[in-house]
Structure formats: C-alpha cells, structure tokens
Design a protein around this motif. Structure first.
Motif, mmCIF file in Angstrom:
data_model
loop_
_atom_site.group_PDB
_atom_site.id
_atom_site.type_symbol
_atom_site.label_atom_id
_atom_site.label_comp_id
_atom_site.label_asym_id
_atom_site.label_seq_id
_atom_site.Cartn_x
_atom_site.Cartn_y
_atom_site.Cartn_z
ATOM 1 N N TYR A 76 -71.832 -15.772 -33.016
ATOM 2 C CA TYR A 76 -72.932 -16.503 -32.395
ATOM 3 C C TYR A 76 -73.372 -15.772 -31.124
ATOM 4 C CZ TYR A 76 -72.379 -20.376 -35.611
ATOM 5 O OH TYR A 76 -72.349 -21.145 -36.747
ATOM 6 N N TYR A 77 -74.668 -15.472 -31.076
ATOM 7 C CA TYR A 77 -75.236 -14.751 -29.946
ATOM 8 C C TYR A 77 -76.205 -15.643 -29.166
ATOM 9 C CZ TYR A 77 -73.685 -10.554 -32.436
ATOM 10 O OH TYR A 77 -72.940 -9.609 -33.075
ATOM 11 N N CYS A 78 -76.139 -15.547 -27.880
ATOM 12 C CA CYS A 78 -77.142 -16.126 -27.002
ATOM 13 C C CYS A 78 -78.229 -15.077 -26.797
ATOM 14 C CB CYS A 78 -76.472 -16.479 -25.668
ATOM 15 S SG CYS A 78 -77.570 -17.031 -24.371
ATOM 16 N N ALA A 79 -79.490 -15.499 -26.787
ATOM 17 C CA ALA A 79 -80.586 -14.552 -26.612
ATOM 18 C C ALA A 79 -81.654 -15.167 -25.727
ATOM 19 C CB ALA A 79 -81.183 -14.160 -27.967
ATOM 20 N N THR A 80 -82.435 -14.296 -25.103
ATOM 21 C CA THR A 80 -83.535 -14.757 -24.278
ATOM 22 C C THR A 80 -84.717 -13.811 -24.429
ATOM 23 O OG1 THR A 80 -84.162 -15.523 -22.058
ATOM 24 C CG2 THR A 80 -82.820 -13.524 -22.183
ATOM 25 N N SER A 81 -85.909 -14.369 -24.343
ATOM 26 C CA SER A 81 -87.126 -13.568 -24.452
ATOM 27 C C SER A 81 -88.256 -14.313 -23.754
ATOM 28 C CB SER A 81 -87.469 -13.320 -25.926
ATOM 29 O OG SER A 81 -87.664 -14.555 -26.607
ATOM 30 N N ASP A 123 -87.478 -19.878 -16.781
ATOM 31 C CA ASP A 123 -88.851 -19.433 -17.041
ATOM 32 C C ASP A 123 -89.032 -18.849 -18.439
ATOM 33 O OD1 ASP A 123 -89.357 -18.154 -13.651
ATOM 34 O OD2 ASP A 123 -89.530 -20.180 -14.481
ATOM 35 N N TYR A 124 -87.937 -18.714 -19.178
ATOM 36 C CA TYR A 124 -87.970 -18.000 -20.444
ATOM 37 C C TYR A 124 -87.434 -18.841 -21.590
ATOM 38 C CZ TYR A 124 -88.929 -13.898 -17.641
ATOM 39 O OH TYR A 124 -89.508 -13.013 -16.784
ATOM 40 N N CYS A 125 -87.767 -18.400 -22.776
ATOM 41 C CA CYS A 125 -87.171 -18.976 -23.970
ATOM 42 C C CYS A 125 -85.718 -18.521 -24.066
ATOM 43 C CB CYS A 125 -87.929 -18.512 -25.214
ATOM 44 S SG CYS A 125 -87.207 -19.065 -26.769
ATOM 45 N N MET A 126 -84.857 -19.413 -24.466
ATOM 46 C CA MET A 126 -83.473 -19.053 -24.762
ATOM 47 C C MET A 126 -83.103 -19.638 -26.120
ATOM 48 S SD MET A 126 -81.408 -19.437 -21.171
ATOM 49 C CE MET A 126 -80.078 -18.350 -21.729
ATOM 50 N N GLY A 127 -82.087 -19.096 -26.718
ATOM 51 C CA GLY A 127 -81.696 -19.624 -28.017
ATOM 52 C C GLY A 127 -80.401 -19.036 -28.507
ATOM 53 N N TRP A 128 -80.044 -19.469 -29.698
ATOM 54 C CA TRP A 128 -78.816 -19.009 -30.344
ATOM 55 C C TRP A 128 -79.158 -18.415 -31.705
ATOM 56 C CZ3 TRP A 128 -74.281 -18.947 -27.745
ATOM 57 C CH2 TRP A 128 -74.184 -19.738 -26.602
ATOM 58 N N ARG A 177 -84.988 -7.517 -31.129
ATOM 59 C CA ARG A 177 -84.135 -6.954 -30.080
ATOM 60 C C ARG A 177 -84.851 -5.909 -29.227
ATOM 61 N NH1 ARG A 177 -77.848 -7.451 -31.415
ATOM 62 N NH2 ARG A 177 -77.896 -7.180 -29.173
ATOM 63 N N ARG A 178 -86.054 -5.538 -29.631
ATOM 64 C CA ARG A 178 -86.807 -4.602 -28.786
ATOM 65 C C ARG A 178 -87.374 -5.313 -27.563
ATOM 66 N NH1 ARG A 178 -91.061 -2.788 -33.165
ATOM 67 N NH2 ARG A 178 -90.988 -5.061 -33.396
ATOM 68 N N VAL A 179 -87.573 -6.624 -27.667
ATOM 69 C CA VAL A 179 -88.219 -7.361 -26.574
ATOM 70 C C VAL A 179 -87.397 -8.573 -26.146
ATOM 71 C CG1 VAL A 179 -90.551 -6.603 -27.145
ATOM 72 C CG2 VAL A 179 -89.627 -8.672 -28.215
ATOM 73 N N SER A 180 -86.125 -8.581 -26.479
ATOM 74 C CA SER A 180 -85.284 -9.700 -26.081
ATOM 75 C C SER A 180 -83.943 -9.159 -25.584
ATOM 76 C CB SER A 180 -85.060 -10.659 -27.251
ATOM 77 O OG SER A 180 -84.443 -9.995 -28.331
ATOM 78 N N TYR A 181 -83.209 -10.026 -24.939
ATOM 79 C CA TYR A 181 -81.884 -9.689 -24.444
ATOM 80 C C TYR A 181 -80.869 -10.565 -25.173
ATOM 81 C CZ TYR A 181 -84.275 -7.340 -20.591
ATOM 82 O OH TYR A 181 -85.057 -6.513 -19.845
ATOM 83 N N TRP A 182 -79.717 -9.948 -25.466
ATOM 84 C CA TRP A 182 -78.687 -10.652 -26.205
ATOM 85 C C TRP A 182 -77.357 -10.527 -25.483
ATOM 86 C CZ3 TRP A 182 -78.841 -11.307 -32.054
ATOM 87 C CH2 TRP A 182 -80.153 -11.411 -32.514
ATOM 88 N N ASP A 240 -87.672 -23.645 -25.274
ATOM 89 C CA ASP A 240 -88.621 -22.935 -24.409
ATOM 90 C C ASP A 240 -88.494 -23.401 -22.963
ATOM 91 O OD1 ASP A 240 -91.567 -24.777 -25.617
ATOM 92 O OD2 ASP A 240 -90.029 -25.358 -24.173
ATOM 93 N N SER A 241 -89.359 -22.851 -22.120
ATOM 94 C CA SER A 241 -89.265 -23.121 -20.691
ATOM 95 C C SER A 241 -89.573 -24.575 -20.348
ATOM 96 C CB SER A 241 -90.201 -22.191 -19.913
ATOM 97 O OG SER A 241 -91.536 -22.370 -20.339
ATOM 98 N N GLU A 242 -90.222 -25.278 -21.280
ATOM 99 C CA GLU A 242 -90.524 -26.693 -21.035
ATOM 100 C C GLU A 242 -89.473 -27.604 -21.649
ATOM 101 O OE1 GLU A 242 -94.519 -27.592 -22.124
ATOM 102 O OE2 GLU A 242 -95.364 -26.135 -20.718
ATOM 103 N N GLY A 243 -88.467 -27.011 -22.269
ATOM 104 C CA GLY A 243 -87.385 -27.814 -22.826
ATOM 105 C C GLY A 243 -87.582 -28.243 -24.260
ATOM 106 N N THR A 244 -88.614 -27.732 -24.896
ATOM 107 C CA THR A 244 -88.850 -28.048 -26.301
ATOM 108 C C THR A 244 -87.964 -27.179 -27.174
ATOM 109 O OG1 THR A 244 -91.131 -28.661 -25.830
ATOM 110 C CG2 THR A 244 -90.556 -28.185 -28.127
ATOM 111 N N SER A 245 -87.219 -27.808 -28.061
ATOM 112 C CA SER A 245 -86.285 -27.068 -28.910
ATOM 113 C C SER A 245 -86.713 -27.138 -30.375
ATOM 114 C CB SER A 245 -84.872 -27.617 -28.746
ATOM 115 O OG SER A 245 -84.830 -29.000 -29.008
#
Length: 121
Positions: free
Chosen positions: A92-97, A31-36, A106-111, A51-56
């Motif tokens: 390299y960090y994985c993050a989600t928001s 349901d969320y954006c993820m990234g590196w 980093r105030r509104v995302s998780y790493w 993003d949640s629809e798979g668009t990178s």
C-alpha cells in the motif's frame, strides 16, 4: 522536498482491521490531492483519493470497508481498513499530486515507499 512516509501495515486474519498512516513533509499537504494506491499480484489499483476540499472517491473493491481521513494540522493521511479479505494483500502506497486524476501518474505525483499488508484466510 516532498516526502511521504507510510506506517501501520502488517499481518491480520480475514475479517480483521488495520490502519495505515502517511506523514507528509516538505509541502502543505492540505492544498493537494492525497490518496492510497496498492500493488496487488498482477495489478496496481488506486483505492481512494481525497482532494483539498475533503471530497473522497473510493474504488468499488473497497467501498464500505475502507475509510480515508486526513489531519491537515499533522500533515497526515489515514486509511482505516475493516473487513479485510485475503485479496486485499499487497503493498500500500501513499501518494500525492496536484489533482486527483493524475495521482497514479508517477511522472507528476509523489509516492511513499509503501507498506505491506497481508491478510490470511
């Protein structure tokens, strides 16, 4: 509690390949954006998000060499890195928001805790 756990970093020679993985828990990652995001000497760079629809969206520095994918059934994000260069060396960090445009805030995302990638010439 949202947790991200990276794995798969390591050392490789220039021109080689690595794949890093990120297992997400504590929420429905699809349901969320993820990234590196990577920390290079002197700078932090978001290299890709999906993003949640798979668009990178890729940074120019990795376009054509790196490929992101996500397995929603496993709550896992992957980064396939090919044609690695010494300048790709970093953490390299994985993050989600909730949205991709705040992924590096980093105030509104998780790493995750990060994984080291070292490319030797």
């Amino acid at each position: 509690q949202v947790q991200l756990m990276e794995s798969g970093g390591g050392s490789v020679q220039a021109g080689g390949s690595l794949r890093v993985s990120c297992v997400a828990s504590g929420y429905t990652s699809s349901d969320y954006c993820m990234g590196w995001v990577r920390d290079l000497p002197g700078k932090r760079e978001k290299i890709v998000d999906i993003d949640s629809e798979g668009t990178s969206t890729y940074a120019d520095s990795v376009k054509g060499r790196f490929s992101v994918s996500r397995d929603n059934a496993k709550n896992t994000l992957y980064l396939q890195m090919n044609s690695l260069k010494p300048e790709d060396t970093g953490v390299y960090y994985c993050a989600t928001s909730s949205r991709c445009n705040v992924l590096t805030d980093r105030r509104v995302s998780y790493w995750g805790q990060g994984t080291q990638v070292t490319v030797s010439s």
